[in-house]
Design a protein around this motif. Structure first.
Motif, PDB file in Angstrom:
ATOM      1  N   UNK A  21      -7.303  -5.388  -1.395  1.00 24.48           N
ATOM      2  CA  UNK A  21      -6.016  -5.104  -0.768  1.00 24.48           C
ATOM      3  C   UNK A  21      -5.635  -3.636  -0.929  1.00 24.48           C
ATOM      4  N   UNK A  22      -5.952  -3.055  -2.078  1.00 20.92           N
ATOM      5  CA  UNK A  22      -5.674  -1.639  -2.298  1.00 20.92           C
ATOM      6  C   UNK A  22      -6.475  -0.764  -1.338  1.00 20.92           C
ATOM      7  N   UNK A  23      -7.732  -1.114  -1.133  1.00 20.94           N
ATOM      8  CA  UNK A  23      -8.563  -0.330  -0.211  1.00 20.94           C
ATOM      9  C   UNK A  23      -8.056  -0.486   1.223  1.00 20.94           C
ATOM     10  N   UNK A  24      -7.609  -1.690   1.582  1.00 19.85           N
ATOM     11  CA  UNK A  24      -7.033  -1.873   2.912  1.00 19.85           C
ATOM     12  C   UNK A  24      -5.823  -0.955   3.099  1.00 19.85           C
ATOM     13  N   UNK A  25      -4.990  -0.813   2.058  1.00 24.41           N
ATOM     14  CA  UNK A  25      -3.801   0.028   2.142  1.00 24.41           C
ATOM     15  C   UNK A  25      -4.161   1.489   2.400  1.00 24.41           C
ATOM     16  N   UNK A  26      -5.359   1.903   2.030  1.00 21.06           N
ATOM     17  CA  UNK A  26      -5.765   3.291   2.226  1.00 21.06           C
ATOM     18  C   UNK A  26      -5.828   3.679   3.700  1.00 21.06           C
ATOM     19  N   UNK A  27      -6.150   2.734   4.577  1.00 15.53           N
ATOM     20  CA  UNK A  27      -6.242   3.092   5.994  1.00 15.53           C
ATOM     21  C   UNK A  27      -4.868   3.422   6.577  1.00 15.53           C
ATOM     22  N   UNK A  28      -3.819   2.593   6.373  1.00 13.38           N
ATOM     23  CA  UNK A  28      -2.478   3.049   6.768  1.00 13.38           C
ATOM     24  C   UNK A  28      -2.054   4.329   6.041  1.00 13.38           C
ATOM     25  N   UNK A  78      -0.051  10.088  -1.357  1.00 13.93           N
ATOM     26  CA  UNK A  78       0.279   9.207  -2.469  1.00 13.93           C
ATOM     27  C   UNK A  78      -0.284   7.810  -2.287  1.00 13.93           C
ATOM     28  N   UNK A  79      -0.225   7.285  -1.074  1.00 13.45           N
ATOM     29  CA  UNK A  79      -0.799   5.970  -0.797  1.00 13.45           C
ATOM     30  C   UNK A  79      -2.315   6.000  -0.956  1.00 13.45           C
ATOM     31  N   UNK A  80      -2.942   7.077  -0.526  1.00 12.37           N
ATOM     32  CA  UNK A  80      -4.391   7.198  -0.708  1.00 12.37           C
ATOM     33  C   UNK A  80      -4.757   7.232  -2.188  1.00 12.37           C
ATOM     34  N   UNK A  81      -4.034   8.017  -2.951  1.00 11.87           N
ATOM     35  CA  UNK A  81      -4.295   8.126  -4.395  1.00 11.87           C
ATOM     36  C   UNK A  81      -4.147   6.757  -5.045  1.00 11.87           C
ATOM     37  N   UNK A  82      -3.091   6.044  -4.707  1.00 10.85           N
ATOM     38  CA  UNK A  82      -2.857   4.708  -5.256  1.00 10.85           C
ATOM     39  C   UNK A  82      -3.979   3.744  -4.850  1.00 10.85           C
ATOM     40  N   UNK A  83      -4.289   3.690  -3.572  1.00 12.84           N
ATOM     41  CA  UNK A  83      -5.328   2.774  -3.101  1.00 12.84           C
ATOM     42  C   UNK A  83      -6.706   3.099  -3.613  1.00 12.84           C
ATOM     43  N   UNK A  84      -6.932   4.384  -3.922  1.00 15.21           N
ATOM     44  CA  UNK A  84      -8.261   4.818  -4.355  1.00 15.21           C
ATOM     45  C   UNK A  84      -8.674   4.205  -5.684  1.00 15.21           C
ATOM     46  N   UNK A  85      -7.720   3.773  -6.487  1.00 16.01           N
ATOM     47  CA  UNK A  85      -8.091   3.099  -7.729  1.00 16.01           C
ATOM     48  C   UNK A  85      -8.829   1.797  -7.432  1.00 16.01           C
ATOM     49  N   UNK A 140       1.173  31.435  -2.457  1.00 17.22           N
ATOM     50  CA  UNK A 140       2.163  30.355  -2.542  1.00 17.22           C
ATOM     51  C   UNK A 140       1.506  29.047  -2.942  1.00 17.22           C
ATOM     52  N   UNK A 141       2.295  28.175  -3.577  1.00 17.65           N
ATOM     53  CA  UNK A 141       1.873  26.804  -3.851  1.00 17.65           C
ATOM     54  C   UNK A 141       2.453  25.926  -2.748  1.00 17.65           C
ATOM     55  N   UNK A 142       1.639  25.333  -1.911  1.00 15.07           N
ATOM     56  CA  UNK A 142       2.168  24.553  -0.793  1.00 15.07           C
ATOM     57  C   UNK A 142       2.004  23.050  -1.021  1.00 15.07           C
ATOM     58  N   UNK A 143       2.884  22.278  -0.383  1.00 16.41           N
ATOM     59  CA  UNK A 143       2.753  20.832  -0.467  1.00 16.41           C
ATOM     60  C   UNK A 143       1.481  20.358   0.232  1.00 16.41           C
ATOM     61  N   UNK A 144       1.127  21.001   1.344  1.00 16.03           N
ATOM     62  CA  UNK A 144      -0.112  20.635   2.029  1.00 16.03           C
ATOM     63  C   UNK A 144      -1.323  20.900   1.135  1.00 16.03           C
ATOM     64  N   UNK A 145      -1.258  21.979   0.357  1.00 13.12           N
ATOM     65  CA  UNK A 145      -2.341  22.277  -0.581  1.00 13.12           C
ATOM     66  C   UNK A 145      -2.432  21.243  -1.687  1.00 13.12           C
ATOM     67  N   UNK A 146      -1.281  20.800  -2.194  1.00 15.38           N
ATOM     68  CA  UNK A 146      -1.284  19.776  -3.241  1.00 15.38           C
ATOM     69  C   UNK A 146      -1.890  18.480  -2.718  1.00 15.38           C
ATOM     70  N   UNK A 147      -1.475  18.061  -1.515  1.00 14.35           N
ATOM     71  CA  UNK A 147      -2.004  16.826  -0.941  1.00 14.35           C
ATOM     72  C   UNK A 147      -3.492  16.946  -0.650  1.00 14.35           C
ATOM     73  N   UNK A 148      -3.900  18.060  -0.075  1.00 12.32           N
ATOM     74  CA  UNK A 148      -5.312  18.257   0.269  1.00 12.32           C
ATOM     75  C   UNK A 148      -6.169  18.357  -0.980  1.00 12.32           C
ATOM     76  N   UNK A 149      -5.671  19.033  -2.009  1.00 13.33           N
ATOM     77  CA  UNK A 149      -6.422  19.134  -3.260  1.00 13.33           C
ATOM     78  C   UNK A 149      -6.618  17.786  -3.911  1.00 13.33           C
ATOM     79  N   UNK A 150      -5.574  16.946  -3.882  1.00 13.50           N
ATOM     80  CA  UNK A 150      -5.701  15.604  -4.443  1.00 13.50           C
ATOM     81  C   UNK A 150      -6.770  14.802  -3.711  1.00 13.50           C
TER      82      UNK A 150
END
Length: 447
Positions: free
Chosen positions: A27-34, A219-226, A269-279
């Protein structure tokens, strides 16, 4: 003295704990697609938001049906020539017992197949980020069906299927560095080389329309990735899944910080897009390696991937290929980095006793990783480009230039992501602004 009696190994029994654990992971992996849909949807311009969401969501429908009909059989059936599997009893999934166990494990076949289904769904969805703003939805849907059949299902067999050549060679891919991320990244590159650039590439601003949506998706990807990573051990009995869970968190954190540090030094600069992409880069890189490295090794994998992926996203401007949302820079490069670093950081204390160069194992495993990485990369790149070429020459892959400029959401889906009319938008707002400007000009003249 009587001869010793040798007892046969006790056959595995269905484990309710492992079965429940794997269903949750599925179910967690399914959540990664949305989650991916939100991540990509926020990164595009307003006029492409719905199309980007739909390019991920349609994979949930198409790949699920193909998996039931023949995909699971092709990926995990009886090996043929180390290249493909097949089991006629699995066609349609009608001849699988409810408590029939996946060989060597304590979970039912149904649980294993649905877990692997979620991997098959998200992999073509990953490709879509490279094609934003310009692909016909009908052509994309057909591409997903064809690509899953001739690329993903065979490659999954190579890497994870008993008898698959990469599996038998000893290529380590815990949860999809080659089969998922390199596979999708190479496919993205192959397709964009065929269909070309967006109108206005390198000329018009193409900034993300909703960075909060990007962060939500990340955040949803990070969560589902577990579930994606820890679940790939198919059980929870010996601690390897727990190691993978820890390494997933550690590498992701390290990659995010490394990307932000590079971004600050390079761009100020520290950007939000950079934080998301780095994660996401860290998640990609640790996917193949997390069961083989220590937490300190995971930090190294994350830092290296964060910096190299941050550097790689700029290559599209240097070489002129239009990878809209950096699928090549993050998924292809991150997958390659994570897969190859196993050859250096494998500790021999995780999923197997294989040791990398830094643990005294020499370069043997590194060369095995190279074989898996570059074979999957080349196969996916070439076949994906051929599929895109055929579709482009038959039904056409791209929308018209007018539709692309006006907005692919309206052209392909007859909808828009946001309705501003209720908030004074549209014609009413335009008229009000015009009246205000005219009034101001009139006052200037009178003065």
């Amino acid at each position: 003295m009587a001869p010793a009696i040798t007892l046969a190994a006790e056959a595995p029994k269905l484990s309710a704990a492992n079965t429940g654990f794997m269903l949750i992971c599925s179910a967690l992996v399914m959540l990664m697609t949305p989650g991916l849909a939100f991540f990509y949807g926020g990164m595009v311009r307003v006029k492409s938001t719905l199309n980007m969401l739909m390019m991920s969501f349609i994979s949930l429908g198409i790949v699920t049906i193909l998996w039931v009909l023949y995909g699971f059989s092709m990926a995990f059936g009886t090996d043929s020539g180390s290249l493909i599997g097949w089991n006629s009893d699995w066609v349609g999934l009608g001849n699988i017992g409810l408590t029939e166990l996946w060989p060597g494990y304590t979970i039912p076949v149904f649980v294993f197949l649905v877990f692997q289904l979620m991997f098959a769904i998200i992999t073509p969805a990953l490709i879509s980020g490279a094609l934003a703003d310009r692909v016909k939805f009908s052509a994309w849907a057909l591409f997903v069906a064809l690509w899953a059949t001739v690329v993903y299902f065979p490659v999954a067999h190579w890497v994870w299927g008993t008898g698959g050549w990469a599996f038998e060679l000893g290529v380590i891919d815990f949860a999809g560095g080659t089969a998922v991320h390199i596979n999708a990244g190479a496919a993205a590159l192959g397709v964009i080389l065929v269909i070309g650039k967006r109108v206005g590439f390198k000329k018009d601003p193409m900034r993300p329309h909703s960075l909060p949506l990007v962060m939500l998706g990340a955040g949803l990807l990070w969560f589902g990735w577990f579930g994606f990573n820890a679940g790939s051990w198919l059980g929870n009995d010996d601690g390897v899944g727990a190691l993978m869970f820890v390494n997933t968190q550690v590498a992701t954190a390290a990659a995010m910080l490394a990307w932000l540090a590079y971004e600050k030094i390079r761009h100020g600069a520290f950007t939000t897009l950079g934080a998301a992409s780095g994660a996401v880069a860290g998640l990609v890189a640790i996917t193949p390696a997390g069961g083989a490295v220590t937490p300190l090794g995971a930090i190294a994998v994350g830092v290296i991937a964060g910096v190299l992926c941050a550097m790689a996203v700029g290559l599209k401007y240097k070489f002129g290929y239009d990878d809209s949302l950096d699928v090549v820079g993050v998924h292809l490069v991150g997958g390659v980095v994570g897969s190859l670093l196993i050859g250096f950081f494998a500790s021999g204390k995780g999923q197997s006793e294989v040791e990398g160069l830094f643990y005294g194992g020499g370069l043997t495993q590194f060369w095995k990783q190279c074989a898996g990485v570059f074979a999957v990369l080349a196969y996916s790149l070439i076949v994906s480009a051929l599929l895109a070429f055929i579709l482009d020459k038959t039904m056409g892959m791209r929308v018209t230039e007018d539709d692309e400029v006006a907005g692919i959401d309206q052209a392909e889906h007859a909808e828009t992501a946001y309705d501003f009319s209720g908030a004074g938008g549209g014609a009413a707002k335009t008229a009000a602004v015009a009246a205000a400007v005219a009034g101001a000009e009139s006052k200037k003249v009178d003065a």
